[in-house]
Design a protein around this motif. Structure first.
Motif, short mmCIF file in Angstrom:
data_model
loop_
_atom_site.label_atom_id
_atom_site.label_comp_id
_atom_site.label_asym_id
_atom_site.label_seq_id
_atom_site.Cartn_x
_atom_site.Cartn_y
_atom_site.Cartn_z
N PHE A 284 -7.26 -27.18 12.16
CA PHE A 284 -7.20 -28.63 12.35
C PHE A 284 -7.43 -29.01 13.81
O PHE A 284 -6.87 -29.99 14.30
N SER A 285 -8.29 -28.25 14.47
CA SER A 285 -8.65 -28.54 15.86
C SER A 285 -9.19 -29.97 15.97
O SER A 285 -9.98 -30.42 15.14
N GLY A 286 -8.72 -30.70 16.98
CA GLY A 286 -9.13 -32.08 17.18
C GLY A 286 -8.11 -33.08 16.68
O GLY A 286 -8.18 -34.27 17.00
N PHE A 287 -7.15 -32.61 15.90
CA PHE A 287 -6.06 -33.46 15.42
C PHE A 287 -4.75 -33.03 16.07
O PHE A 287 -4.63 -31.92 16.60
N VAL A 288 -3.78 -33.90 16.04
CA VAL A 288 -2.44 -33.56 16.53
C VAL A 288 -1.72 -32.78 15.44
O VAL A 288 -1.53 -33.30 14.33
#
Length: 372
Positions: A284-288
């Motif tokens: 989930f890179s790019g999300f918190v």
């Protein structure tokens, strides 16, 4: 038999106290007697008292009590030490119809706890009668398994008296498995994946940015993800990555500025907790991403002589445990563990909880055969 009692424990006999447990009774009668002592989580004192009183005459055991958790050990100087463990609490009882007291219907014993897991506890108690077992034994009867971790008796042992368990070579948790061996367990991680937007009136969405719409990318990554099947000590663990919850929005006329997708990752016991967290972060890179809880799995240790002897003596099927159980707590103390006990786990906590009598009898026979 020496007792090391928790200083905070006091108990006086009362008219409502249960009848003494008879360890010489057959395993089905003993299971029924244990189940008929109600012990919903945080109300385990009466059943713990009854078990302690039943163990007291057994001179080959030394008993330590921590709260409503008992540890009974042989000290025979054997080359190998094995833990036999089971929790003594249950989930709440049903009311209509009530599932206690226990009753027999054909070849089934019905009632709360028959499956999860006083049938397994009865098998432990029958094994406790063996005065000269083939290996040293540590029996653990513990409280608080069905509720928050802070109440778990195994955790209390780990925190207060780890020496009572850490010298073991192998552990068997008598949770219901249908009387087959389930090796180790998978780890479980729960994470929140957050998308952020800008709130605006839903009549003028161009003034904002919809965080729920952005969650579509999170769900797409989950749908595309191919979970692994990992072989550990000869057993296949099927990993799983799933969305288990989604929340967002504050009103029916407001563009949501935040959406949270809750993800559960069940991972093979060859991965550490850090490995699992890193994989989720990468996916989930790019999300918190916030890891809310993360409990590592347990290797089955089937390459160890103690485990191999156990499986050979029982002569039953061996499969991987696809869920998470307290065998992971033993793993955290350096003790490989498997699950083995009577009862269908699909009936645990069920209104129609019941255990086949032949499974109680076969589990007892298998364990006694191993200890011979």
């Amino acid at each position: 038999m020496a007792n090391d009692l928790d200083d905070n424990r006091t108990h006086e006999a009362a008219p409502g106290d249960p009848a003494p447990l008879d360890l010489t009774a057959d395993v089905v009668s003993l299971t029924a007697a244990l189940c008929d002592i109600e012990s919903v989580s945080r109300d385990e004192q009466r059943v713990c008292d009854a078990i302690e009183s039943a163990l007291e005459p057994l001179e080959h055991l030394t008993v330590t009590r921590i709260g409503n958790t008992l540890v009974a050990r042989t000290e025979l100087g054997r080359d190998e030490r094995v833990v036999l463990a089971g929790h003594i609490d249950t989930v709440p009882l049903t009311v209509d119809p009530p599932n206690l007291p226990t009753h027999r219907e054909g070849d089934d014993l019905w009632g709360r706890g028959t499956v999860d897991m006083k049938g397994g506890v009865a098998v432990q108690l029958k094994a406790a009668l063996v005065a000269e077992p083939s290996r040293d034994l540590t029996f653990v009867f513990y409280e608080g398994e069905e509720i928050d971790s802070e109440y778990n008796g195994l955790l209390h042992i780990q925190q207060q008296r780890p020496d009572l368990i850490e010298d073991a070579d192998f552990a068997v948790l008598l949770e219901p498995t249908g009387s087959i061996v389930e090796g180790g367990c998978k780890g479980t991680l729960r994470a929140e994946v957050v998308t952020k937007g800008i709130a605006a009136h839903s009549a003028r969405p161009w003034n904002g940015h919809n965080a729920i719409h952005d969650a579509a990318e999170v769900l797409a990554r989950l749908a595309e993800y191919q979970p692994e099947t990992v072989v550990v000590d000869g057993l296949e663990y099927r990993e799983a990555m799933n969305a288990v919850g989604i929340t967002g929005g504050i009103a029916g006329n407001v563009i949501p500025d935040r959406c949270v997708v809750t993800v559960n990752y069940r991972y093979a016991p060859d991965k550490s907790e850090d490995d699992a967290a890193a994989l989720v972060d990468q996916l989930f890179s790019g999300f918190v991403v916030t890891i809310k809880d993360n409990a590592g799995g347990a290797r089955p240790g089937l390459d160890l002589p103690a485990a191999q002897g156990f499986v050979a003596a029982l002569g039953v099927d061996v499969v991987a445990k696809q869920g998470w159980t307290d065998v992971a707590r033993f793993a955290a103390m350096g003790v490989p563990a498997v699950n083995f006990g009577p009862g269908d786990p699909n009936l645990a906590h069920h209104d129609e909880e019941r255990c086949p009598v032949p499974q109680l009898e076969s589990a007892e026979a298998a364990l006694l055969r191993w200890l011979a």
